[in-house]
Design an enzyme around this catalytic site. Structure first.
Site, mmCIF file in Angstrom:
data_model
loop_
_atom_site.group_PDB
_atom_site.id
_atom_site.type_symbol
_atom_site.label_atom_id
_atom_site.label_comp_id
_atom_site.label_asym_id
_atom_site.label_seq_id
_atom_site.Cartn_x
_atom_site.Cartn_y
_atom_site.Cartn_z
ATOM 1 N N TRP A 146 27.989 43.147 26.443
ATOM 2 C CA TRP A 146 27.949 42.612 27.817
ATOM 3 C C TRP A 146 26.868 43.268 28.675
ATOM 4 O O TRP A 146 26.691 44.495 28.625
ATOM 5 C CB TRP A 146 29.316 42.871 28.452
ATOM 6 C CG TRP A 146 29.346 42.728 29.932
ATOM 7 C CD1 TRP A 146 28.935 43.666 30.847
ATOM 8 C CD2 TRP A 146 29.802 41.617 30.695
ATOM 9 N NE1 TRP A 146 29.112 43.189 32.134
ATOM 10 C CE2 TRP A 146 29.651 41.937 32.066
ATOM 11 C CE3 TRP A 146 30.343 40.371 30.364
ATOM 12 C CZ2 TRP A 146 30.014 41.064 33.098
ATOM 13 C CZ3 TRP A 146 30.713 39.509 31.391
ATOM 14 C CH2 TRP A 146 30.540 39.853 32.735
ATOM 15 N N ASP A 159 24.456 43.637 36.230
ATOM 16 C CA ASP A 159 23.317 43.932 37.120
ATOM 17 C C ASP A 159 22.134 44.677 36.487
ATOM 18 O O ASP A 159 22.340 45.635 35.737
ATOM 19 C CB ASP A 159 23.745 44.851 38.273
ATOM 20 C CG ASP A 159 25.026 44.433 38.930
ATOM 21 O OD1 ASP A 159 25.584 43.398 38.570
ATOM 22 O OD2 ASP A 159 25.475 45.177 39.814
ATOM 23 N N GLN A 198 23.817 47.245 33.672
ATOM 24 C CA GLN A 198 25.254 47.463 33.531
ATOM 25 C C GLN A 198 25.652 46.932 32.158
ATOM 26 O O GLN A 198 25.361 45.773 31.822
ATOM 27 C CB GLN A 198 26.000 46.730 34.658
ATOM 28 C CG GLN A 198 25.805 47.369 36.018
ATOM 29 C CD GLN A 198 26.589 48.655 36.163
ATOM 30 O OE1 GLN A 198 27.784 48.632 36.413
ATOM 31 N NE2 GLN A 198 25.934 49.794 35.988
ATOM 32 N N SER A 218 26.266 50.414 39.302
ATOM 33 C CA SER A 218 24.844 50.142 39.532
ATOM 34 C C SER A 218 24.138 51.211 40.355
ATOM 35 O O SER A 218 24.753 51.913 41.154
ATOM 36 C CB SER A 218 24.691 48.795 40.229
ATOM 37 O OG SER A 218 24.931 47.792 39.279
ATOM 38 N N GLU A 273 27.146 43.988 48.158
ATOM 39 C CA GLU A 273 26.808 44.797 46.989
ATOM 40 C C GLU A 273 25.289 44.825 46.796
ATOM 41 O O GLU A 273 24.555 43.985 47.321
ATOM 42 C CB GLU A 273 27.441 44.185 45.734
ATOM 43 C CG GLU A 273 28.957 44.044 45.818
ATOM 44 C CD GLU A 273 29.592 43.620 44.480
ATOM 45 O OE1 GLU A 273 30.486 44.337 44.038
ATOM 46 O OE2 GLU A 273 29.185 42.606 43.902
ATOM 47 N N TRP A 327 29.377 35.742 38.796
ATOM 48 C CA TRP A 327 30.661 36.340 38.396
ATOM 49 C C TRP A 327 31.735 35.284 38.144
ATOM 50 O O TRP A 327 32.589 35.456 37.275
ATOM 51 C CB TRP A 327 31.153 37.323 39.467
ATOM 52 C CG TRP A 327 30.515 38.667 39.338
ATOM 53 C CD1 TRP A 327 29.610 39.228 40.190
ATOM 54 C CD2 TRP A 327 30.730 39.633 38.296
ATOM 55 N NE1 TRP A 327 29.242 40.481 39.743
ATOM 56 C CE2 TRP A 327 29.917 40.753 38.588
ATOM 57 C CE3 TRP A 327 31.519 39.661 37.144
ATOM 58 C CZ2 TRP A 327 29.873 41.886 37.770
ATOM 59 C CZ3 TRP A 327 31.476 40.788 36.326
ATOM 60 C CH2 TRP A 327 30.669 41.875 36.643
HETATM 61 C C1 FRU Z 1 27.734 43.755 41.168
HETATM 62 C C2 FRU Z 1 28.654 44.906 40.827
HETATM 63 C C3 FRU Z 1 28.217 46.157 41.528
HETATM 64 C C4 FRU Z 1 28.798 47.238 40.677
HETATM 65 C C5 FRU Z 1 28.649 46.644 39.292
HETATM 66 C C6 FRU Z 1 29.764 47.006 38.360
HETATM 67 O O1 FRU Z 1 27.630 42.776 40.209
HETATM 68 O O2 FRU Z 1 29.986 44.564 41.152
HETATM 69 O O3 FRU Z 1 28.611 46.230 42.879
HETATM 70 O O4 FRU Z 1 28.111 48.438 40.815
HETATM 71 O O5 FRU Z 1 28.613 45.245 39.449
HETATM 72 O O6 FRU Z 1 29.473 46.618 37.046
#
Ligand code: FRU
Length: 498
Positions: A36, A39, A55, A99, A223, A306
C-alpha cells in the site's frame, strides 16, 4: 542502527517486490515497491536527485501501521527503488510514521520531519491518537531517529489546538538559514488550521502564527499543508477532510484546496485572496512540492481518493500511485499545472491530424495506446455551436473512459464508469472550465492505469485512476454538432525494468 521492524520491512519488500512484473505497473507513475501507498512524503532535492518518500504499508494492499517507502529520480519520470526509510519502532511513533517532509542540511545530511503517532485510551476509555512531530537524519538511504524526539508536541500548540490532529509538517529553509514548517491542526471550532513554526536547527521549534484556517468553510481537519512563494504570490495548499460540496468546485469528502494570497503586513504572513480546487478529477490528494535547481515549483500528489480505496482489483500486490509531477505557476489569481517538461524526453512516435471535422464517431490512423501524451484542440465549425464533444480512450467493445465537454454550461466531465472497476463508487466528476467560445485544448496523459487531463495549457487539471485491461487501447472522437479538431499524439516510450 536499523530496527527489527525496519529490517523486516526491507527484507519483505526485497523478497516480494521484484515478483511484480513491470507490465503490471504504470510505466512512469511512482508506485509502492509492494503493498500500500498513500501520501507523498519528503519530496525534495537531495545531492542533485529528487527523493520521493511515501506513506507505506508493505505487508498488504490496505492501509496499516505506516512506514516510509523510498524512491528517487533524476528526472521525475524514472524512479529508482530504495529500501524503506522508516518503520514504526519507537514509543512515540509505534502507531505510525505519518506524513512529513525532507530537506538537505548544510552539512550534507538529509533530515526528515514527520508525524509520530502513539495510541492511548482517553478519559472515556476510547482509543485515540496522540500526534507529535519527530526528526530522523540520514545519508539518503539509512536514517537515525533523533534522541530529541518528539521535537514538537501538545505543549507547543497555540490555545485551542488539538494534539489528536497535529500532523504532516512541511519544512523549508530560508536564505538566512532559518527553518520554517507548516503543520496541520484542528482548532476549537473542530475545523482545520495551518500552523507556522520556526527553528534555528530543525530540532528546537517555536510557534510563530496560524497561517490560515477553515472556520468550517472548507472542510474540517486540514491535512498535508504546503506553503511557498510563486509568481509574486504566496500559495497555501491543503487537503481538507469532510468537505461539503460547493457548486462544481468542491465535492463532498476529502478534497484539495489551493489558497492564493499576499504576504501580510509583517512580510511573512498570509492574506487570502483566491480559493480554488487543486485537481478537479476523481483521484488526487495530499500534494507536496519541491523547488528544482532551475527554480521550478513541482508538485506531486497521491493519485487516489480516500473514499474509493476499497475499490481495487482482487488480490492486487500494489495499491496507490502518485500523479505525474507537475510544474506550477500562478496567473491571474489561478494555479496552473502542467506536466514536468522532462516527460518530453520520452516522446516516441508522433502523429498529427489537423482540421479534422468531427460529428459522428471517428477513429484516426495512428491514434491508439495506453502510454501516451495527446493534445486535442477543438473549435466550432462555422457559426453553429456544437452541443457536446467526447474523447474516448482506453476503449474496446466493453470499456471506455470518456472526457466530455459541453459548451452550453462550460462543463468538462470525466467518466470512468466503464474503466474496469466493478465497484459501486463515484465514477464521474464534472467541473467548470473557462468558456472560450467553444475552443478548448485538452492534454491527456495516459499511463496504463490512469488518465490525467490538463485543460487549456494548465488552467485546470483532472486525474483519475482506471483499471481497464491494457488491450483496450482504442481512441475515438465524437461530437453533437460540427467540430473542427486538431490532434497531436506522442507515444511515451520506456525500456521495461527487468
Ligand atoms: C492524509 C493522511 C495524513 C496522515 C497520513 C497517514 O492522507 O491522513 O494526514 O499523515 O495520511 O497515512
Amino acid at each position: 542502527m536499523i530496527s527489527e521492524a525496519l529490517r523486516k520491512a526491507r527484507n519483505f519488500e526485497a523478497q516480494y517486490g521484484p515478483h511484480i512484473p513491470a507490465g503490471e505497473r504504470p510505466a512512469f507513475h511512482a508506485t509502492p515497491t509492494i503493498g500500500w501507498m498513500n501520501d507523498p512524503n519528503g519530496f525534495s532535492l537531495y545531492k542533485g536527485e529528487y527523493h520521493l518518500f511515501y506513506q507505506y504499508h508493505p505487508y498488504s494492499n490496505e492501509w496499516g501501521p505506516m512506514h516510509w517507502g523510498h524512491l528517487k529520480s533524476r528526472d521525475f519520470i524514472r524512479w529508482e527503488r530504495l529500501p524503506a526509510a522508516m518503520a514504526p519502532d519507537k514509543d512515540y511513533d509505534m502507531a505510525g510514521c505519518f506524513s512529513g517532509s525532507a530537506i538537505e542540511l548544510p552539512d550534507g545530511r538529509q533530515l526528515l520531519l514527520y508525524t509520530g503517532v502513539q495510541r492511548g485510551h482517553n478519559s472515556e476509555g476510547f482509543l485515540q491518537d496522540i500526534q507529535t512531530q519527530c526528526v530522523a537524519i540520514g545519508d539518503g538511504v539509512d536514517y537515525e531517529k533523533c534522541l530529541e524526539n518528539p521535537v514538537l508536541e501538545g505543549k507547543d500548540l497555540p490555545e485551542g489546538g488539538s494534539s489528536i490532529d497535529f500532523r504532516d509538517p512541511k519544512l523549508w529553509r530560508e536564505a538566512d538559514g532559518t527553518y520554517y514548517a507548516v503543520i496541520g491542526n484542528r482548532t476549537e471550532d473542530g475545523s482545520g488550521a495551518i500552523l507556522l513554526y520556526r527553528s534555528d536547527d530543525a530540532l528546537q521549534w517555536e510557534y510563530v502564527r496560524t497561517v490560515d484556517r477553515s472556520y468550517n468553510q472548507y472542510g474540517r481537519m486540514w491535512e498535508c499543508p504546503d506553503f511557498f512563494p510563486l509568481d509574486g504570490k504566496r500559495v497555501l495548499l491543503t487537503s481538507p477532510q469532510e468537505m461539503t460540496p460547493l457548486g462544481l468546485e468542491f465535492h463532498a469528502g476529502n478534497g484539495t484546496v489551493c489558497l492564493i494570497g499576499d504576504c501580510g503586513p509583517e512580510g511573512r504572513g498570509f492574506v487570502r485572496q483566491f480559493v480554488q480546487a487543486i485537481d478537479y478529477g476523481l483521484d488526487f490528494y495530499a500534494p507536496q512540492t519541491l523547488l528544482t535547481e532551475d527554480g521550478r515549483r513541482v508538485m506531486v500528489a497521491w493519485m487516489q481518493n480516500w473514499s474509493t480505496t476499497g475499490a481495487k482489483p482482487y488480490h492486487c500486490r500494489w495499491f496507490g500511485q502518485m500523479t505525474l509531477p507537475r510544474e506550477l505557476a500562478v496567473k491571474d489569481g489561478r494555479l496552473y499545472q502542467n506536466p514536468v517538461r522532462e516527460l518530453e524526453a520520452y516522446r516516441g512516435r508522433h502523429v498529427m491530424h489537423r482540421n479534422i471535422p468531427v460529428s459522428a464517431e471517428v477513429n484516426l490512423p495512428g491514434l491508439q495506446g495506453r502510454t501516451l501524451d495527446m493534445t486535442v484542440t477543438i473549435r466550432p465549425m462555422g457559426n453553429e455551436m456544437y452541443r457536446w464533444f467526447r474523447v474516448r480512450v482506453a476503449k474496446d467493445g466493453e470499456h471506455e473512459t470518456i472526457v466530455r465537454y459541453r459548451p452550453s454550461d462550460g462543463t468538462l466531465k470525466i467518466d470512468r464508469t466503464r474503466s474496469g472497476l466493478p465497484h459501486d463508487i463515484v465514477h464521474t466528476r464534472s467541473f467548470l472550465v473557462r468558456y472560450r467560445d467553444g475552443e478548448l485544448k485538452l492534454r491527456i496523459i495516459l499511463d496504463r492505469f490512469s488518465l490525467e487531463v490538463f485543460v487549456n495549457d494548465g488552467e485546470q487539471a483532472a486525474s483519475a485512476v482506471i483499471y481497464t485491461r491494457q488491450e483496450a487501447d482504442a481512441i475515438s472522437f465524437e461530437a453533437g454538432g460540427p467540430v473542427l479538431m486538431d490532434v497531436e499524439k506522442y507515444d511515451l516510450v520506456f525500456e521495461e525494468e527487468e
